[in-house]
Every structure is written in C-alpha cells, then in structure tokens.
Design a protein around this motif. Structure first.
Motif, short mmCIF file in Angstrom:
data_model
loop_
_atom_site.label_atom_id
_atom_site.label_comp_id
_atom_site.label_asym_id
_atom_site.label_seq_id
_atom_site.Cartn_x
_atom_site.Cartn_y
_atom_site.Cartn_z
N PHE A 75 32.40 -24.17 -29.85
CA PHE A 75 32.11 -22.32 -29.84
C PHE A 75 32.27 -22.43 -28.68
O PHE A 75 32.82 -20.78 -27.53
CB PHE A 75 31.89 -22.50 -30.88
N GLU A 76 30.99 -23.18 -27.42
CA GLU A 76 31.17 -22.45 -26.59
C GLU A 76 32.68 -22.53 -25.28
O GLU A 76 32.88 -21.82 -24.60
CB GLU A 76 30.59 -23.65 -25.89
N SER A 79 35.12 -20.45 -26.57
CA SER A 79 34.79 -18.99 -26.93
C SER A 79 36.13 -18.27 -24.61
O SER A 79 35.26 -17.59 -24.31
CB SER A 79 33.39 -18.01 -26.69
N SER A 99 30.42 -19.09 -38.11
CA SER A 99 30.44 -18.35 -36.71
C SER A 99 29.49 -17.22 -37.14
O SER A 99 30.09 -16.13 -37.78
CB SER A 99 31.82 -17.63 -35.66
N LYS A 101 29.05 -14.95 -35.02
CA LYS A 101 29.21 -14.11 -33.96
C LYS A 101 30.28 -13.13 -34.36
O LYS A 101 30.93 -13.38 -33.63
CB LYS A 101 29.14 -14.28 -32.65
N TYR A 113 30.13 -17.70 -26.46
CA TYR A 113 29.99 -17.70 -27.58
C TYR A 113 28.59 -17.62 -27.59
O TYR A 113 27.39 -17.19 -27.49
CB TYR A 113 30.01 -18.94 -28.34
#
Length: 166
Positions: A75-76, A79, A99, A101, A113
């Motif tokens: 995710f990091e 994003s 996720s 978010k 993220y």
C-alpha cells in the motif's frame, strides 16, 4: 487399522484447513501486487506481478488478466503519486484488498497510504474495487464489507462475482 485412521484424519485435517471459496462463476485470472491470497478455487488463478510491471505494461496486464489486486504489504509504495495515472488509465478493475482508506490514497495525488487521514476516509469497508476509463469519462468504486474474519470466503466470493460483471 490405526495407520488407516491416521491417514484419513490427516486427509480430513488438510481438506478442512483449505481456505476454499465457493465461487462458481466464470474463470478469473487476477494479477496480484503483494501477497498472494491463500485460498482455493479451481476457477480463480493468481499471478504475482510487481508495481513496475503493472505501470510499464498496463496493456498486456489488462489483456491477460481480469483484474489487479493490491494487498496491504504494497500500500505505501502503491500510493505514490507516480502510480495515480496508472490506476486512472488502466480501464480494468483494481482491487485494493483490505484497504480501510478505500481507493482514495491511490487515486489522488498528494496522498500516501500512511499520510491519508484514516478517520475521514473510513466508510467501514474492508476492500474496494476501483475502475476508471478516462475515454468514457467513467470512474467507479464498489465497497465490500467484512463483519467477521470467519466470513472471508464470502467476501472473496462477492469480490469475484463483481469482477466477473465488469
């Protein structure tokens, strides 16, 4: 006799421990960026790919796969702003699995993220399917909810059924 009972119980233990998903729709091929889901269904085929692979060859990915799944371990990096255009231009479903978010840190520049404010982005969903088609001026997201970890197979089934219709 004891050996036979042991073998039968071992077989039953292995059979019961499989994370089988009762999806019976069309066969799906899903490219996965991150951890491959540990589930079993003869109609679902996962293939690992990297973010760079996805961003550099979206045409091939969209031709050979029904969707791309991105899992929390990525995710990091996923994003980062350099991938926003990839998601918006892909024309294929992207599954942001687990996720909280939603798709927002991935499809909006200036957010990651980690830095996206969780409270304002959380709608209670577990997973989001995002699809964008700039040519058709279309951008949609579908949210999937998980009430209990024991119902993960139901969540997967719902996700696969939605992918089948897109």
């Amino acid at each position: 006799m004891k050996k036979i009972l042991f073998i039968v119980s071992l077989f039953l233990l292995v059979a019961c421990s499989n994370n089988e998903v009762k999806y019976d729709g069309a066969p799906l091929k899903i490219a996965v960026v991150g951890d491959i889901p540990e589930l079993h269904n003869e109609k679902i085929h996962f293939k690992p790919i990297s973010l760079d692979e996805f961003s550099e060859d979206t045409l091939t990915i969209s031709t050979n796969f029904d969707a791309v799944m991105i899992t929390p371990v990525m995710f990091e990096e996923a994003s980062e702003d350099r991938f926003v255009k990839v998601y918006k231009d892909s024309k294929m479903p992207i599954i942001f699995f687990d996720s909280r978010k939603r798709n927002l840190p991935f499809t909006n520049e200036g957010l990651t993220y980690e830095t996206a404010h969780w409270e304002s982005l959380n709608n209670g969903s577990h997973t989001t399917i995002y699809i964008s088609d700039i040519d058709a001026n279309r951008e949609d997201a579908w949210y999937f909810y998980l009430k209990d970890e024991k119902e993960l197979d139901i969540l997967y089934k719902e996700i696969f059924q939605k992918i089948e219709t897109l």
